[in-house]
Motif scaffolding. Sequence first.
Motif, PDB file in Angstrom:
ATOM      1  N   THR A  52       4.503  -0.491  10.170  1.00  0.00           N
ATOM      2  CA  THR A  52       4.375  -1.947  10.776  1.00  0.00           C
ATOM      3  C   THR A  52       3.107  -2.287  10.993  1.00  0.00           C
ATOM      4  OG1 THR A  52       6.441  -1.289  12.344  1.00  0.00           O
ATOM      5  CG2 THR A  52       5.056  -3.366  12.820  1.00  0.00           C
ATOM      6  N   GLY A  53       2.845  -3.265  10.209  1.00  0.00           N
ATOM      7  CA  GLY A  53       1.089  -3.796  10.225  1.00  0.00           C
ATOM      8  C   GLY A  53       1.264  -5.237   9.493  1.00  0.00           C
ATOM      9  N   PHE A  54       0.061  -5.332   8.714  1.00  0.00           N
ATOM     10  CA  PHE A  54      -0.108  -6.803   7.821  1.00  0.00           C
ATOM     11  C   PHE A  54      -1.094  -6.217   6.769  1.00  0.00           C
ATOM     12  CE2 PHE A  54      -3.361  -5.839  11.288  1.00  0.00           C
ATOM     13  CZ  PHE A  54      -4.399  -6.094  10.493  1.00  0.00           C
ATOM     14  N   SER A  55      -0.974  -7.260   5.704  1.00  0.00           N
ATOM     15  CA  SER A  55      -1.755  -7.286   4.559  1.00  0.00           C
ATOM     16  C   SER A  55      -2.596  -8.227   4.721  1.00  0.00           C
ATOM     17  CB  SER A  55      -0.812  -7.473   3.414  1.00  0.00           C
ATOM     18  OG  SER A  55      -0.297  -8.833   3.321  1.00  0.00           O
ATOM     19  N   PHE A  56      -3.813  -8.250   4.282  1.00  0.00           N
ATOM     20  CA  PHE A  56      -4.850  -9.255   3.885  1.00  0.00           C
ATOM     21  C   PHE A  56      -5.643  -9.270   2.534  1.00  0.00           C
ATOM     22  CE2 PHE A  56      -6.338  -5.071   5.603  1.00  0.00           C
ATOM     23  CZ  PHE A  56      -7.420  -4.975   4.804  1.00  0.00           C
ATOM     24  N   ARG A  57      -6.327 -10.185   2.437  1.00  0.00           N
ATOM     25  CA  ARG A  57      -6.868 -10.661   1.203  1.00  0.00           C
ATOM     26  C   ARG A  57      -8.292  -9.661   0.923  1.00  0.00           C
ATOM     27  NH1 ARG A  57      -6.462 -15.501   2.916  1.00  0.00           N
ATOM     28  NH2 ARG A  57      -8.535 -15.602   3.050  1.00  0.00           N
ATOM     29  N   PRO A  58      -8.544  -9.399  -0.172  1.00  0.00           N
ATOM     30  CA  PRO A  58      -9.799  -8.953  -0.525  1.00  0.00           C
ATOM     31  C   PRO A  58     -11.050  -9.687  -0.124  1.00  0.00           C
ATOM     32  CG  PRO A  58      -8.639  -8.560  -2.400  1.00  0.00           C
ATOM     33  CD  PRO A  58      -7.582  -9.530  -1.614  1.00  0.00           C
ATOM     34  N   GLY A  59     -12.086  -9.241   0.334  1.00  0.00           N
ATOM     35  CA  GLY A  59     -13.076 -10.147   0.969  1.00  0.00           C
ATOM     36  C   GLY A  59     -13.153 -10.250   2.375  1.00  0.00           C
ATOM     37  N   ILE A  60     -11.839 -10.036   2.876  1.00  0.00           N
ATOM     38  CA  ILE A  60     -11.986 -10.155   4.501  1.00  0.00           C
ATOM     39  C   ILE A  60     -12.500  -9.073   5.326  1.00  0.00           C
ATOM     40  CG2 ILE A  60     -10.231 -10.424   6.263  1.00  0.00           C
ATOM     41  CD1 ILE A  60     -10.054 -12.660   4.789  1.00  0.00           C
ATOM     42  N   SER A  61     -13.583  -9.277   6.088  1.00  0.00           N
ATOM     43  CA  SER A  61     -14.162  -8.280   6.721  1.00  0.00           C
ATOM     44  C   SER A  61     -14.182  -8.113   8.255  1.00  0.00           C
ATOM     45  CB  SER A  61     -15.793  -8.432   6.509  1.00  0.00           C
ATOM     46  OG  SER A  61     -16.025  -9.790   7.083  1.00  0.00           O
ATOM     47  N   VAL A  62     -13.319  -8.940   8.909  1.00  0.00           N
ATOM     48  CA  VAL A  62     -13.158  -8.797  10.316  1.00  0.00           C
ATOM     49  C   VAL A  62     -11.781  -9.216  10.485  1.00  0.00           C
ATOM     50  CG1 VAL A  62     -13.546  -9.486  12.525  1.00  0.00           C
ATOM     51  CG2 VAL A  62     -15.547  -9.168  10.620  1.00  0.00           C
ATOM     52  N   CYS A  93      -3.558   2.887   4.724  1.00  0.00           N
ATOM     53  CA  CYS A  93      -4.369   1.911   4.470  1.00  0.00           C
ATOM     54  C   CYS A  93      -3.901   1.702   2.857  1.00  0.00           C
ATOM     55  CB  CYS A  93      -5.891   1.905   4.317  1.00  0.00           C
ATOM     56  SG  CYS A  93      -6.497   3.333   3.634  1.00  0.00           S
ATOM     57  N   GLY A  94      -3.612   0.850   2.362  1.00  0.00           N
ATOM     58  CA  GLY A  94      -3.339   0.667   0.839  1.00  0.00           C
ATOM     59  C   GLY A  94      -3.422  -0.636   0.224  1.00  0.00           C
ATOM     60  N   PHE A  95      -2.556  -0.859  -0.610  1.00  0.00           N
ATOM     61  CA  PHE A  95      -2.477  -2.209  -1.235  1.00  0.00           C
ATOM     62  C   PHE A  95      -1.134  -2.637  -1.597  1.00  0.00           C
ATOM     63  CE2 PHE A  95      -2.682   0.462  -4.875  1.00  0.00           C
ATOM     64  CZ  PHE A  95      -1.867  -0.155  -5.857  1.00  0.00           C
ATOM     65  N   MET A  96      -0.854  -3.948  -1.711  1.00  0.00           N
ATOM     66  CA  MET A  96       0.460  -4.535  -1.898  1.00  0.00           C
ATOM     67  C   MET A  96       0.656  -4.815  -3.479  1.00  0.00           C
ATOM     68  SD  MET A  96       2.575  -7.380   0.047  1.00  0.00           S
ATOM     69  CE  MET A  96       2.646  -6.604   1.717  1.00  0.00           C
ATOM     70  N   THR A  97       1.417  -4.586  -4.062  1.00  0.00           N
ATOM     71  CA  THR A  97       1.756  -4.995  -5.574  1.00  0.00           C
ATOM     72  C   THR A  97       2.207  -6.286  -5.539  1.00  0.00           C
ATOM     73  OG1 THR A  97       4.008  -4.094  -5.860  1.00  0.00           O
ATOM     74  CG2 THR A  97       2.135  -2.539  -6.274  1.00  0.00           C
ATOM     75  N   GLU A  98       2.238  -6.830  -6.597  1.00  0.00           N
ATOM     76  CA  GLU A  98       2.701  -8.141  -6.990  1.00  0.00           C
ATOM     77  C   GLU A  98       4.461  -8.041  -6.888  1.00  0.00           C
ATOM     78  OE1 GLU A  98       1.808  -9.647 -10.935  1.00  0.00           O
ATOM     79  OE2 GLU A  98      -0.331  -9.413 -10.629  1.00  0.00           O
ATOM     80  N   ASP A  99       5.082  -7.097  -6.796  1.00  0.00           N
ATOM     81  CA  ASP A  99       6.426  -6.977  -6.467  1.00  0.00           C
ATOM     82  C   ASP A  99       6.858  -6.720  -5.022  1.00  0.00           C
ATOM     83  OD1 ASP A  99       7.036  -7.369  -9.223  1.00  0.00           O
ATOM     84  OD2 ASP A  99       6.821  -4.864  -9.158  1.00  0.00           O
ATOM     85  N   LYS A 100       5.588  -6.811  -4.112  1.00  0.00           N
ATOM     86  CA  LYS A 100       5.672  -6.497  -2.520  1.00  0.00           C
ATOM     87  C   LYS A 100       6.047  -5.079  -2.259  1.00  0.00           C
ATOM     88  CE  LYS A 100       5.432 -11.182  -1.667  1.00  0.00           C
ATOM     89  NZ  LYS A 100       4.028 -11.586  -1.642  1.00  0.00           N
ATOM     90  N   VAL A 101       5.481  -4.155  -3.082  1.00  0.00           N
ATOM     91  CA  VAL A 101       5.575  -2.846  -2.962  1.00  0.00           C
ATOM     92  C   VAL A 101       4.188  -2.256  -2.190  1.00  0.00           C
ATOM     93  CG1 VAL A 101       5.958  -0.469  -3.785  1.00  0.00           C
ATOM     94  CG2 VAL A 101       7.437  -2.366  -4.780  1.00  0.00           C
ATOM     95  N   ILE A 102       4.319  -1.603  -1.148  1.00  0.00           N
ATOM     96  CA  ILE A 102       3.125  -1.047  -0.468  1.00  0.00           C
ATOM     97  C   ILE A 102       2.824   0.384  -1.031  1.00  0.00           C
ATOM     98  CG2 ILE A 102       2.206  -0.112   1.632  1.00  0.00           C
ATOM     99  CD1 ILE A 102       3.774  -2.265   3.010  1.00  0.00           C
ATOM    100  N   VAL A 103       1.451   0.450  -1.655  1.00  0.00           N
ATOM    101  CA  VAL A 103       1.079   1.688  -2.426  1.00  0.00           C
ATOM    102  C   VAL A 103       0.025   2.223  -1.348  1.00  0.00           C
ATOM    103  CG1 VAL A 103      -0.111   2.886  -4.254  1.00  0.00           C
ATOM    104  CG2 VAL A 103       1.286   0.998  -4.560  1.00  0.00           C
TER     105      VAL A 103
END
Length: 149
Positions: A52-62, A93-103
């Motif tokens: 459970t959490g959230f995603s955020f864009r690169p460049g966000i620092s806070v 921590c990870g990233f979200m693919t274009e298919d909305k899969v969390i890696v």
Amino acid sequence: MNLITAFLLMILIGHSTSDYLHSITCPYENRNISQNRRVWCKRDVQDENCCTGFSFRPGISVLEDGNLQVQDDGKAFTVSVQTLAQGNGVYWCGFMTEDKVIVKLAEDYFAEFNFVWSILRWILFILLPLVAISTHIYLNRKHGDAKTT
């Protein structure tokens, strides 16, 4: 001495967190994912594959009103945590693919920092050798007095 320790503990008990930052580094080697959304989430206790959490864009620092700080050097991003909004546990921590899969790139156990213990351990660290030295001196004097009599 006990009175001073008790007074110090009474003052410190009211404050349970501090500006301590626990960090996790999330390395990414593939430059193709450098622009993907980052993910920060807490692992579900019942299902270790969910979080459970959230995603955020690169460049966000806070994030989360300053409770999370993100630094990115182009090869990894580091999340530093001041306060855990979701409480103690394993965080990803990870990233979200274009298919909305969390890696998932990394995970670590995070717990609220106990301010009282952070101060108390240093007091004990100083007191323990002092007590040992004082005991050693006292016992040597006692044995020295017994030899002269």
